[in-house]
Design a protein around this motif. Structure first.
Motif, PDB file in Angstrom:
ATOM      1  N   ILE A 141     -41.008  24.837  -4.374  1.00 14.34           N
ATOM      2  CA  ILE A 141     -40.719  25.328  -3.021  1.00 14.34           C
ATOM      3  C   ILE A 141     -41.163  26.785  -2.870  1.00 14.34           C
ATOM      4  N   PHE A 142     -40.838  27.623  -3.835  1.00  9.82           N
ATOM      5  CA  PHE A 142     -41.279  29.022  -3.761  1.00  9.82           C
ATOM      6  C   PHE A 142     -42.798  29.114  -3.657  1.00  9.82           C
ATOM      7  N   THR A 143     -43.499  28.354  -4.483  1.00 11.81           N
ATOM      8  CA  THR A 143     -44.964  28.389  -4.477  1.00 11.81           C
ATOM      9  C   THR A 143     -45.523  27.907  -3.151  1.00 11.81           C
ATOM     10  N   ALA A 144     -44.968  26.820  -2.640  1.00 17.22           N
ATOM     11  CA  ALA A 144     -45.461  26.265  -1.376  1.00 17.22           C
ATOM     12  C   ALA A 144     -45.306  27.263  -0.230  1.00 17.22           C
ATOM     13  N   ILE A 145     -44.168  27.975  -0.206  1.00 17.58           N
ATOM     14  CA  ILE A 145     -43.919  28.901   0.904  1.00 17.58           C
ATOM     15  C   ILE A 145     -44.652  30.226   0.725  1.00 17.58           C
ATOM     16  N   PRO A 196     -47.535  32.327   7.388  1.00 16.03           N
ATOM     17  CA  PRO A 196     -47.768  32.432   8.827  1.00 16.03           C
ATOM     18  C   PRO A 196     -46.801  31.585   9.652  1.00 16.03           C
ATOM     19  N   TYR A 197     -46.071  30.683   8.995  1.00 13.49           N
ATOM     20  CA  TYR A 197     -45.112  29.828   9.701  1.00 13.49           C
ATOM     21  C   TYR A 197     -43.695  30.393   9.641  1.00 13.49           C
ATOM     22  N   PHE A 198     -43.574  31.590   9.094  1.00 12.56           N
ATOM     23  CA  PHE A 198     -42.281  32.266   9.008  1.00 12.56           C
ATOM     24  C   PHE A 198     -41.712  32.466  10.411  1.00 12.56           C
ATOM     25  N   PRO A 199     -40.408  32.238  10.607  1.00  8.56           N
ATOM     26  CA  PRO A 199     -39.424  31.848   9.610  1.00  8.56           C
ATOM     27  C   PRO A 199     -39.427  30.332   9.358  1.00  8.56           C
ATOM     28  N   ILE A 200     -39.173  29.977   8.125  1.00  8.89           N
ATOM     29  CA  ILE A 200     -39.038  28.579   7.731  1.00  8.89           C
ATOM     30  C   ILE A 200     -37.570  28.192   7.853  1.00  8.89           C
ATOM     31  N   ASN A 201     -37.293  27.066   8.488  1.00  2.36           N
ATOM     32  CA  ASN A 201     -35.921  26.554   8.550  1.00  2.36           C
ATOM     33  C   ASN A 201     -35.596  25.971   7.171  1.00  2.36           C
ATOM     34  N   ASN A 231     -46.549  25.069   5.622  1.00  7.40           N
ATOM     35  CA  ASN A 231     -45.554  24.968   6.683  1.00  7.40           C
ATOM     36  C   ASN A 231     -44.450  23.997   6.267  1.00  7.40           C
ATOM     37  N   LEU A 232     -43.443  24.520   5.611  1.00  5.69           N
ATOM     38  CA  LEU A 232     -42.350  23.665   5.168  1.00  5.69           C
ATOM     39  C   LEU A 232     -41.322  23.402   6.264  1.00  5.69           C
ATOM     40  N   ASN A 233     -41.669  23.771   7.503  1.00  3.91           N
ATOM     41  CA  ASN A 233     -40.896  23.290   8.641  1.00  3.91           C
ATOM     42  C   ASN A 233     -41.215  21.824   8.921  1.00  3.91           C
ATOM     43  N   GLU A 234     -42.333  21.338   8.355  1.00 11.37           N
ATOM     44  CA  GLU A 234     -42.794  19.969   8.595  1.00 11.37           C
ATOM     45  C   GLU A 234     -42.347  19.051   7.460  1.00 11.37           C
ATOM     46  N   PRO A 235     -41.547  18.017   7.766  1.00  9.65           N
ATOM     47  CA  PRO A 235     -41.057  17.109   6.720  1.00  9.65           C
ATOM     48  C   PRO A 235     -42.162  16.466   5.887  1.00  9.65           C
ATOM     49  N   ASP A 236     -43.291  16.135   6.508  1.00 10.21           N
ATOM     50  CA  ASP A 236     -44.378  15.516   5.742  1.00 10.21           C
ATOM     51  C   ASP A 236     -44.966  16.485   4.715  1.00 10.21           C
TER      52      ASP A 236
END
Length: 196
Positions: A112-116, A82-87, A122-127
């Motif tokens: 990374i693949f699994t998380a996205i 739902p956060y697509f697109p991911i930077n 939301n891998l746009n968020e550094p935390d």
């Protein structure tokens, strides 16, 4: 002589994720090896004038259905993020940073693949990225240090430029020798090229 399939990829594409779930078995069956080649899909789009299918309404709606179909056919989990697109700039630099260490690189890619595309984080968020890395037993501080290195940045640029110069216009793109194949739905052609 062992054949190689070069896999130019970016974590931000759901079709890349689907391809990544299937390519190892394709390569194993052919006795081939995979050369995982991180690139920046945004850079490919900019260089080629291409754009994501999601910018075309009807195509986006169809693609969502098609992704679910392929995930079901492959028997793999999938959730459209739902956060697509991911930077993915930092994430792809991370892929480059670990590229020469196959074990760590594999762990990193899987995380990374699994998380996205499975957990829809939301891998746009550094935390969030830090937590994903920690959960995979990777050191977030080490990754931050590595992705800041000019050599890593330059290698990602070089990979992206090489892909474009060889004819790539999107992801996933595969090369078996001089033959190029685009799309996770072309893996049967990749398999033929590897076994030929």
């Amino acid at each position: 002589m062992t054949k190689t399939v070069e896999f130019f990829y970016d974590f931000g594409s759901p079709t890349v994720y689907l391809a990544a779930t299937q390519l190892p078995a394709v390569a194993d069956q052919a006795g081939a090896i995979i050369d995982w080649r991180p690139m920046l899909l945004g850079g490919v789009f900019k260089s080629t004038g291409n754009q994501s299918p999601v910018v075309v309404g009807a195509k986006a709606a169809y693609m969502n259905v098609d992704l679910e179909r392929f995930a079901e056919r492959y028997g793999v989990p999938f959730r459209f993020n739902p956060y697509f697109p991911i930077n993915t700039l930092a994430l792809m630099r991370g892929a480059v940073a670990y590229q020469d260490d196959p074990a760590v690189s594999s762990t990193y890619r899987d995380a990374i693949f699994t998380a996205i595309w499975v957990e829809a984080q939301n891998l746009n968020e550094p935390d969030v990225v830090k937590q994903v890395l920690s959960d995979a037993r990777l050191d977030p501080a080490e990754l931050v240090s590595r992705i800041g290195q000019q050599a890593v940045k330059d290698r990602l640029i070089a990979n992206t430029e090489e892909a474009v110069n060889r004819g790539a216009f999107g992801a996933p793109t595969f090369f078996v020798g001089e033959q190029m194949f685009f799309g996770q739905d072309r893996l049967d052609f990749v398999a033929e090229a590897l076994s030929g």
